[in-house]
Design an enzyme around this catalytic site. Structure first.
Site, mmCIF file in Angstrom:
data_model
loop_
_atom_site.group_PDB
_atom_site.id
_atom_site.type_symbol
_atom_site.label_atom_id
_atom_site.label_comp_id
_atom_site.label_asym_id
_atom_site.label_seq_id
_atom_site.Cartn_x
_atom_site.Cartn_y
_atom_site.Cartn_z
ATOM 1 N N LYS A 151 0.881 -1.172 0.000
ATOM 2 C CA LYS A 151 0.000 0.000 0.000
ATOM 3 C C LYS A 151 0.916 1.219 0.000
ATOM 4 O O LYS A 151 1.208 1.813 1.043
ATOM 5 C CB LYS A 151 -0.900 -0.055 1.245
ATOM 6 C CG LYS A 151 -2.271 0.522 0.990
ATOM 7 C CD LYS A 151 -3.256 0.047 2.016
ATOM 8 C CE LYS A 151 -4.404 1.000 2.177
ATOM 9 N NZ LYS A 151 -5.124 1.359 0.975
HETATM 10 N N1 PXG Z 1 -7.745 -2.051 -3.242
HETATM 11 C C1 PXG Z 1 -6.987 -0.951 -3.231
HETATM 12 C C2 PXG Z 1 -6.155 -0.647 -4.409
HETATM 13 C C3 PXG Z 1 -6.996 -0.089 -2.132
HETATM 14 O O1 PXG Z 1 -6.248 0.986 -2.112
HETATM 15 C C4 PXG Z 1 -8.603 -1.570 -1.081
HETATM 16 C C5 PXG Z 1 -8.525 -2.379 -2.203
HETATM 17 C C6 PXG Z 1 -9.477 -1.997 0.067
HETATM 18 O O2 PXG Z 1 -8.674 -2.450 1.135
HETATM 19 P P1 PXG Z 1 -9.170 -2.369 2.645
HETATM 20 O O3 PXG Z 1 -8.048 -2.942 3.427
HETATM 21 O O4 PXG Z 1 -9.411 -0.919 2.961
HETATM 22 O O5 PXG Z 1 -10.408 -3.168 2.728
HETATM 23 C C7 PXG Z 1 -7.814 -0.410 -1.025
HETATM 24 C C8 PXG Z 1 -7.802 0.487 0.164
HETATM 25 C C9 PXG Z 1 -10.141 6.226 -0.295
HETATM 26 C C10 PXG Z 1 -9.018 5.260 -0.221
HETATM 27 O O6 PXG Z 1 -9.909 7.408 0.005
HETATM 28 C C11 PXG Z 1 -9.264 3.915 -0.166
HETATM 29 C C12 PXG Z 1 -8.198 3.006 -0.115
HETATM 30 C C13 PXG Z 1 -6.955 3.497 -0.136
HETATM 31 C C14 PXG Z 1 -6.731 4.844 -0.213
HETATM 32 C C15 PXG Z 1 -7.757 5.756 -0.240
HETATM 33 O O7 PXG Z 1 -11.237 5.826 -0.642
HETATM 34 N N2 PXG Z 1 -8.537 1.673 -0.064
#
Ligand code: PXG
Length: 291
Positions: A151
């Site tokens: 990430k």
């Molecule tokens: N895929 C990607 C590429 C992500 O960045 C998720 C899936 C979902 O993962 P989690 O662990 O949250 O269930 C993410 C994470 C936003 C935002 O502002 C969202 C993410 C990252 C950065 C910003 O909506 N999601």
């Protein structure tokens, strides 16, 4: 009262929470982050988020200058200092201040930042009516480039896809991987449902292994729903009965159209709504803590 930000060991006012223009997180996107939910006075899926941050750090070769326990304390302290019981947390580790030039050896100490924000929920309409998405021409970064499992602070690839969604009048973009299989959306994982069975792309489809995704897989087990992690294509999405996205910010959002094709009857599906309700219950029960 100004909101408090945790910055390198101290809680400071937002106005004083400044990082150097020589910080490699700013200059090169050289850093990592987590987006975390705080529900009912507790970090949701604490262990999963902290472990993923440490895994991201390992791969990009950043040594986090705090222990996991100290980072958890920093999160809890930041949330409490701002008087929240529910919040959205951004945990950031940048390579730190260095020289111009990408050489990471000039960065002597990584910076750790925690921002806690009041929840900025998506409009209720998204959940009630579902959203429309479109496939982006920008593909997800392949795992022989920087692993999509990291990430990282460099989200430009996903931002390009998000812009494609906006140009098409949609909220989100579906990203494929280098093989042409369905991968995920720009900040959310994807699930489809056909004949009562759930399907989500596997880790090796170049997805970020979402914490919310893994919660949904657990919920399916609890509800006795079949959920497979296997590769699929856009054809499978178009012909699905139901589709939804998962992410820490979004939780679960129904998808009702993809590339102009209605999914099922074009309304949020029954199983999607069943999992959405189970998710709200799961959140209250979560007890995941670091050792
Ligand atoms: N895929 C990607 C590429 C992500 O960045 C998720 C899936 C979902 O993962 P989690 O662990 O949250 O269930 C993410 C994470 C936003 C935002 O502002 C969202 C993410 C990252 C950065 C910003 O909506 N999601």
């Amino acid at each position: 009262m100004s909101i408090k930000i945790f910055l390198d060991g101290q809680l400071v006012d937002k106005e004083d929470a400044k990082v150097s223009v020589f910080d490699h997180g700013f200059l090169y996107g050289d850093g990592i982050f987590e987006g975390i939910r705080y529900y009912n006075g507790k970090i949701f899926r604490e262990k999963q988020h902290i472990d993923r941050l440490w895994d991201s750090a390992k791969t990009v070769n950043i040594e986090i200058p705090m222990t996991k326990q100290e980072v958890v304390k920093a999160i809890n302290d930041t949330v409490k200092a701002n008087g929240f019981t529910d919040a959205y947390i951004r945990l950031i580790v940048s390579r730190g201040e260095g020289n111009l030039g990408i050489d990471p050896r000039s960065c002597k100490r990584p910076s750790v930042i925690v921002i806690a924000q009041a929840l900025s929920l998506y409009p209720a309409e998204f959940y009630e009516k579902g959203i429309k998405i479109v496939t982006a021409s920008t593909i997800r970064n392949p795992s022989d480039s920087l692993s999509p499992r990291v990430k990282s602070l460099n989200y430009l690839n996903n931002i390009m896809a998000k812009i494609e969604a906006h140009v098409a009048g949609c909220e989100e973009a579906l990203m494929l991987n280098h093989k042409g299989d369905v991968c995920e959306c720009t900040g959310d994982n994807i699930f489809i449902i056909r004949n009562g069975k759930l399907l989500t792309p596997p880790i090796d489809a170049c997805i970020l292994e979402g914490v919310t995704r893994n919660v949904v897989i657990e919920i399916c087990k609890e509800l006795g729903l079949e959920c497979a992690e296997a590769a699929f294509t856009r054809h499978d999405v178009y012909t699905a009965d139901e589709c939804f996205l998962t992410g820490s910010a979004a939780e679960l959002i129904p998808v009702v159209a993809v590339d102009g094709r209605a999914i099922g009857d074009g309304k949020p599906g029954k199983i999607t709504n069943q999992i959405l309700a189970a998710f709200a219950d799961f959140v209250r029960r979560d007890n995941s803590r670091i050792e």
